[in-house]
Design a protein around this motif. Structure first.
Motif, PDB file in Angstrom:
ATOM      1  N   THR A   1       0.824  -1.205   0.000  1.00  0.00           N
ATOM      2  CA  THR A   1       0.000   0.000   0.000  1.00  0.00           C
ATOM      3  C   THR A   1       0.859   1.257   0.000  1.00  0.00           C
ATOM      4  O   THR A   1       0.527   2.247  -0.670  1.00  0.00           O
ATOM      5  CB  THR A   1      -0.941  -0.006   1.228  1.00  0.00           C
TER       6      THR A   1
ATOM      7  N   HIS B   1       2.670   1.209  -3.775  1.00  0.00           N
ATOM      8  CA  HIS B   1       1.976   1.009  -5.052  1.00  0.00           C
ATOM      9  C   HIS B   1       1.816   2.282  -5.887  1.00  0.00           C
ATOM     10  O   HIS B   1       1.630   2.211  -7.093  1.00  0.00           O
ATOM     11  CB  HIS B   1       0.601   0.372  -4.814  1.00  0.00           C
ATOM     12  N   ARG B   2       1.930   3.460  -5.296  1.00  0.00           N
ATOM     13  CA  ARG B   2       1.747   4.697  -6.063  1.00  0.00           C
ATOM     14  C   ARG B   2       3.063   5.239  -6.646  1.00  0.00           C
ATOM     15  O   ARG B   2       3.034   6.240  -7.365  1.00  0.00           O
ATOM     16  CB  ARG B   2       1.116   5.777  -5.181  1.00  0.00           C
TER      17      ARG B   2
ATOM     18  N   ALA C   1       3.285   6.438 -10.388  1.00  0.00           N
ATOM     19  CA  ALA C   1       1.952   6.590 -10.981  1.00  0.00           C
ATOM     20  C   ALA C   1       1.743   7.995 -11.523  1.00  0.00           C
ATOM     21  O   ALA C   1       1.075   8.177 -12.547  1.00  0.00           O
ATOM     22  CB  ALA C   1       0.879   6.269  -9.938  1.00  0.00           C
TER      23      ALA C   1
ATOM     24  N   PRO D   1       3.983   2.937 -13.567  1.00  0.00           N
ATOM     25  CA  PRO D   1       3.627   2.379 -12.248  1.00  0.00           C
ATOM     26  C   PRO D   1       4.569   1.280 -11.769  1.00  0.00           C
ATOM     27  O   PRO D   1       4.165   0.139 -11.518  1.00  0.00           O
ATOM     28  CB  PRO D   1       2.218   1.832 -12.490  1.00  0.00           C
TER      29      PRO D   1
ATOM     30  N   LEU E   1       3.534  -0.175  -8.361  1.00  0.00           N
ATOM     31  CA  LEU E   1       2.485  -1.188  -8.423  1.00  0.00           C
ATOM     32  C   LEU E   1       3.066  -2.547  -8.804  1.00  0.00           C
ATOM     33  O   LEU E   1       2.716  -3.577  -8.216  1.00  0.00           O
ATOM     34  CB  LEU E   1       1.428  -0.774  -9.451  1.00  0.00           C
TER      35      LEU E   1
ATOM     36  N   VAL F   1      -4.494   3.658 -10.256  1.00  0.00           N
ATOM     37  CA  VAL F   1      -3.547   2.676  -9.726  1.00  0.00           C
ATOM     38  C   VAL F   1      -4.050   2.044  -8.427  1.00  0.00           C
ATOM     39  O   VAL F   1      -3.732   0.896  -8.111  1.00  0.00           O
ATOM     40  CB  VAL F   1      -2.146   3.318  -9.522  1.00  0.00           C
TER      41      VAL F   1
ATOM     42  N   TYR G   1      -6.079  -0.960  -9.350  1.00  0.00           N
ATOM     43  CA  TYR G   1      -5.206  -2.059  -9.783  1.00  0.00           C
ATOM     44  C   TYR G   1      -4.551  -2.755  -8.589  1.00  0.00           C
ATOM     45  O   TYR G   1      -4.371  -3.975  -8.591  1.00  0.00           O
ATOM     46  CB  TYR G   1      -4.144  -1.543 -10.750  1.00  0.00           C
ATOM     47  N   TRP G   2      -4.178  -1.993  -7.577  1.00  0.00           N
ATOM     48  CA  TRP G   2      -3.565  -2.585  -6.393  1.00  0.00           C
ATOM     49  C   TRP G   2      -4.586  -3.421  -5.619  1.00  0.00           C
ATOM     50  O   TRP G   2      -4.298  -4.555  -5.222  1.00  0.00           O
ATOM     51  CB  TRP G   2      -2.961  -1.503  -5.514  1.00  0.00           C
TER      52      TRP G   2
END
Length: 201
Positions: free
Chosen positions: A52, A55-56, A59, A64, A67, A130, A133-134
């Motif tokens: 978490t 993941h950005r 982006a 990404p 991610l 994104v 997607y995560w």
């Protein structure tokens, strides 16, 4: 072959394995089943936290890579959970990671959101989506791990750094070679007779 793989998987899960063989397994594979399941649970929370946070990354530039790294981490951790404690460990890993992400997806005490979705501040495609997607990728990756063949998760004890313990296939192959020689002793006698003739000459 299927039965031998099941036997290796049984050994891998710590059932019917003696202390000498267990000491040759990786560290976390030597623990009791309950402790291994607890490790899978804790790793699920760890993946949720690290993924978490990461993941950005990239982006905002529509690259990404954060991610990708987060999903790779989730896949490796899920593979290890299944290899260490079977499908039950993978299920616990999935539940813990989804629960952790669900907790982190909400609004924090200071009003911060770790998984923002949409908003005028984000101008790129991955900047906007994104987070979706995560959230979905974390679940999909672990479902794929659950569908992979059993023998992909077999961890064989090792005698040393470069000497694996013979598998059931290798043992059966050597036995079949010996039985083939015993079935055709004439070939062995012929080879010995040729060797004697050459020596006499």
């Amino acid at each position: 072959m299927k039965s031998s793989m099941q036997g290796l998987n049984t050994m891998m899960l710590g059932m019917h394995i003696d202390r000498a063989q267990r000491s040759l397994m990786p560290l976390t594979f030597r623990f009791s089943m309950g402790l291994r399941l607890l490790i899978s649970l804790l790793l699920g929370f760890f993946v949720a936290l690290v993924g978490t946070v990461a993941h950005r990354m990239g982006a905002a530039m529509n690259i990404p890579y954060g991610l990708l790294l987060a999903l790779v981490l989730a896949g490796l951790s899920a593979w290890e959970a299944r290899a260490r404690s079977g499908i039950i460990g993978l299920v616990l890993h999935l539940v813990a990671s989804c629960f952790g992400v669900g907790m982190l997806a909400g609004q924090g005490p200071m009003g911060d959101v770790l998984i923002p979705v949409g908003g005028a501040a984000f101008t790129t495609y991955f900047g906007l989506y994104v987070g979706y997607y995560w959230l979905l990728g974390l679940i999909v990756v672990q479902f794929v791990i659950a569908l992979l063949p059993l023998h992909w998760f077999v961890v064989v004890p090792r005698l040393s750094d470069d000497a694996p313990i013979p598998t059931a296939e290798a043992t059966s192959a050597s036995i079949s070679d010996v039985s083939a020689i015993e079935e055709h002793p004439s070939t062995v006698k012929d080879a010995e007779w040729d060797r004697k003739e050459r020596h006499d000459e």
